[in-house]
Motif scaffolding. Structure first.
Motif, PDB file in Angstrom:
ATOM      1  N   ALA A 123       0.846  -1.200   0.000  1.00 12.23           N
ATOM      2  CA  ALA A 123       0.000   0.000   0.000  1.00 12.23           C
ATOM      3  C   ALA A 123       0.883   1.252   0.000  1.00 12.23           C
ATOM      4  O   ALA A 123       0.612   2.218  -0.732  1.00 12.23           O
ATOM      5  CB  ALA A 123      -0.933  -0.001   1.209  1.00 12.23           C
ATOM      6  N   LYS A 124       1.956   1.220   0.798  1.00 13.97           N
ATOM      7  CA  LYS A 124       2.878   2.353   0.838  1.00 13.97           C
ATOM      8  C   LYS A 124       3.552   2.538  -0.513  1.00 13.97           C
ATOM      9  O   LYS A 124       3.708   3.670  -1.009  1.00 13.97           O
ATOM     10  CB  LYS A 124       3.932   2.120   1.917  1.00 13.97           C
ATOM     11  CG  LYS A 124       4.887   3.273   2.102  1.00 13.97           C
ATOM     12  CD  LYS A 124       5.845   2.992   3.250  1.00 13.97           C
ATOM     13  CE  LYS A 124       6.815   4.135   3.454  1.00 13.97           C
ATOM     14  NZ  LYS A 124       7.735   3.881   4.560  1.00 13.97           N
ATOM     15  N   GLU A 125       3.940   1.432  -1.147  1.00 12.28           N
ATOM     16  CA  GLU A 125       4.544   1.501  -2.481  1.00 12.28           C
ATOM     17  C   GLU A 125       3.561   2.089  -3.482  1.00 12.28           C
ATOM     18  O   GLU A 125       3.938   2.941  -4.306  1.00 12.28           O
ATOM     19  CB  GLU A 125       4.971   0.098  -2.942  1.00 12.28           C
ATOM     20  CG  GLU A 125       5.553   0.092  -4.358  1.00 12.28           C
ATOM     21  CD  GLU A 125       5.758  -1.301  -4.907  1.00 12.28           C
ATOM     22  OE1 GLU A 125       6.496  -1.423  -5.884  1.00 12.28           O
ATOM     23  OE2 GLU A 125       5.172  -2.269  -4.373  1.00 12.28           O
ATOM     24  N   ALA A 126       2.295   1.689  -3.413  1.00 16.53           N
ATOM     25  CA  ALA A 126       1.274   2.210  -4.337  1.00 16.53           C
ATOM     26  C   ALA A 126       1.089   3.710  -4.137  1.00 16.53           C
ATOM     27  O   ALA A 126       0.992   4.475  -5.122  1.00 16.53           O
ATOM     28  CB  ALA A 126      -0.041   1.472  -4.129  1.00 16.53           C
ATOM     29  N   ARG A 127       1.074   4.164  -2.878  1.00 19.31           N
ATOM     30  CA  ARG A 127       0.949   5.611  -2.614  1.00 19.31           C
ATOM     31  C   ARG A 127       2.174   6.362  -3.139  1.00 19.31           C
ATOM     32  O   ARG A 127       2.052   7.433  -3.750  1.00 19.31           O
ATOM     33  CB  ARG A 127       0.777   5.855  -1.111  1.00 19.31           C
ATOM     34  CG  ARG A 127      -0.585   5.482  -0.577  1.00 19.31           C
ATOM     35  CD  ARG A 127      -0.823   5.962   0.855  1.00 19.31           C
ATOM     36  NE  ARG A 127       0.217   5.524   1.793  1.00 19.31           N
ATOM     37  CZ  ARG A 127       0.206   4.384   2.460  1.00 19.31           C
ATOM     38  NH1 ARG A 127      -0.801   3.539   2.317  1.00 19.31           N
ATOM     39  NH2 ARG A 127       1.191   4.072   3.290  1.00 19.31           N
ATOM     40  N   ALA A 128       3.349   5.787  -2.920  1.00 21.82           N
ATOM     41  CA  ALA A 128       4.584   6.432  -3.394  1.00 21.82           C
ATOM     42  C   ALA A 128       4.611   6.482  -4.921  1.00 21.82           C
ATOM     43  O   ALA A 128       5.011   7.483  -5.521  1.00 21.82           O
ATOM     44  CB  ALA A 128       5.810   5.697  -2.869  1.00 21.82           C
ATOM     45  N   SER A 142       2.242   9.184  -6.047  1.00 20.92           N
ATOM     46  CA  SER A 142       2.850  10.495  -5.803  1.00 20.92           C
ATOM     47  C   SER A 142       3.933  10.787  -6.840  1.00 20.92           C
ATOM     48  O   SER A 142       4.027  11.901  -7.375  1.00 20.92           O
ATOM     49  CB  SER A 142       3.434  10.523  -4.395  1.00 20.92           C
ATOM     50  OG  SER A 142       4.066  11.751  -4.136  1.00 20.92           O
ATOM     51  N   TYR A 143       4.757   9.784  -7.155  1.00 24.11           N
ATOM     52  CA  TYR A 143       5.820   9.945  -8.151  1.00 24.11           C
ATOM     53  C   TYR A 143       5.223  10.252  -9.524  1.00 24.11           C
ATOM     54  O   TYR A 143       5.695  11.142 -10.234  1.00 24.11           O
ATOM     55  CB  TYR A 143       6.681   8.674  -8.204  1.00 24.11           C
ATOM     56  CG  TYR A 143       7.630   8.636  -9.359  1.00 24.11           C
ATOM     57  CD1 TYR A 143       8.761   9.448  -9.382  1.00 24.11           C
ATOM     58  CD2 TYR A 143       7.392   7.804 -10.449  1.00 24.11           C
ATOM     59  CE1 TYR A 143       9.630   9.419 -10.463  1.00 24.11           C
ATOM     60  CE2 TYR A 143       8.248   7.769 -11.526  1.00 24.11           C
ATOM     61  CZ  TYR A 143       9.372   8.574 -11.531  1.00 24.11           C
ATOM     62  OH  TYR A 143      10.227   8.550 -12.593  1.00 24.11           O
ATOM     63  N   GLU A 144       4.197   9.492  -9.894  1.00 21.68           N
ATOM     64  CA  GLU A 144       3.568   9.709 -11.199  1.00 21.68           C
ATOM     65  C   GLU A 144       2.933  11.096 -11.289  1.00 21.68           C
ATOM     66  O   GLU A 144       2.990  11.748 -12.337  1.00 21.68           O
ATOM     67  CB  GLU A 144       2.549   8.609 -11.486  1.00 21.68           C
ATOM     68  CG  GLU A 144       3.200   7.263 -11.788  1.00 21.68           C
ATOM     69  CD  GLU A 144       2.209   6.119 -11.908  1.00 21.68           C
ATOM     70  OE1 GLU A 144       0.999   6.338 -11.688  1.00 21.68           O
ATOM     71  OE2 GLU A 144       2.654   4.994 -12.213  1.00 21.68           O
ATOM     72  N   GLU A 145       2.358  11.569 -10.197  1.00 24.11           N
ATOM     73  CA  GLU A 145       1.789  12.916 -10.183  1.00 24.11           C
ATOM     74  C   GLU A 145       2.895  13.965 -10.343  1.00 24.11           C
ATOM     75  O   GLU A 145       2.751  14.937 -11.092  1.00 24.11           O
ATOM     76  CB  GLU A 145       0.999  13.160  -8.901  1.00 24.11           C
ATOM     77  CG  GLU A 145      -0.322  12.414  -8.849  1.00 24.11           C
ATOM     78  CD  GLU A 145      -1.012  12.523  -7.504  1.00 24.11           C
ATOM     79  OE1 GLU A 145      -0.461  13.158  -6.568  1.00 24.11           O
ATOM     80  OE2 GLU A 145      -2.115  11.965  -7.372  1.00 24.11           O
ATOM     81  N   ALA A 146       4.009  13.747  -9.647  1.00 24.16           N
ATOM     82  CA  ALA A 146       5.127  14.694  -9.755  1.00 24.16           C
ATOM     83  C   ALA A 146       5.710  14.659 -11.161  1.00 24.16           C
ATOM     84  O   ALA A 146       6.034  15.710 -11.739  1.00 24.16           O
ATOM     85  CB  ALA A 146       6.210  14.353  -8.729  1.00 24.16           C
ATOM     86  N   LEU A 147       5.835  13.496 -11.736  1.00 22.53           N
ATOM     87  CA  LEU A 147       6.360  13.354 -13.095  1.00 22.53           C
ATOM     88  C   LEU A 147       5.428  14.024 -14.098  1.00 22.53           C
ATOM     89  O   LEU A 147       5.883  14.698 -15.037  1.00 22.53           O
ATOM     90  CB  LEU A 147       6.528  11.854 -13.429  1.00 22.53           C
ATOM     91  CG  LEU A 147       7.259  11.512 -14.706  1.00 22.53           C
ATOM     92  CD1 LEU A 147       8.670  12.089 -14.689  1.00 22.53           C
ATOM     93  CD2 LEU A 147       7.296  10.009 -14.886  1.00 22.53           C
ATOM     94  N   SER A 148       4.151  13.855 -13.873  1.00 23.56           N
ATOM     95  CA  SER A 148       3.166  14.503 -14.749  1.00 23.56           C
ATOM     96  C   SER A 148       3.288  16.024 -14.652  1.00 23.56           C
ATOM     97  O   SER A 148       3.171  16.732 -15.662  1.00 23.56           O
ATOM     98  CB  SER A 148       1.763  14.053 -14.345  1.00 23.56           C
ATOM     99  OG  SER A 148       0.794  14.691 -15.123  1.00 23.56           O
TER     100      SER A 148
END
Length: 115
Positions: free
Chosen positions: A89-94, A97-103
């Protein structure tokens, strides 16, 4: 002749108790041997029953110990499963978050510079 007849009858009567006595002694000895053999069988059966009881008690104790260990392993497995689920679950949240930042970086590169 009367004396001979009397001696013959006396001899026959005297032999009968001796034969009866010998037969009785043989019967007693035979019974004693049977009793001794039966007693040995009883002792052997009691010994085997005692061994079987001890084997049963040992097996029951081993089963209880194995069950206790299995219960402990089950608790460890449940704890590890919860930790794995939490880590995923923590990996999925991370990742989100990473994909949002990359976007956001991609969007910044696509905007024309302000004049």
């Amino acid at each position: 002749m009367g004396l001979t007849l009397l001696l013959s009858v006396t001899a026959a009567v005297a032999q009968a108790p001796v034969e009866d006595l010998t037969s009785r002694e043989q019967a007693i000895q035979s019974s004693q041997r049977k009793t001794t053999a039966a007693f040995r069988e009883l002792q052997q059966a009691q010994y085997e029953a005692k061994l079987a009881e001890q084997d049963f008690l040992n097996a029951r104790e081993a089963q209880r110990a194995a069950q206790k260990q299995a219960d402990e392993r089950r608790r460890e497995l449940d704890t590890a499963k919860k930790a794995l689920n939490a880590a995923r679950a923590k990996e999925a949240r991370a990742r989100k978050s990473y994909e949002e930042a990359l976007s956001g970086v991609d969007q910044a590169w696509q905007k024309p510079p302000a004049k």
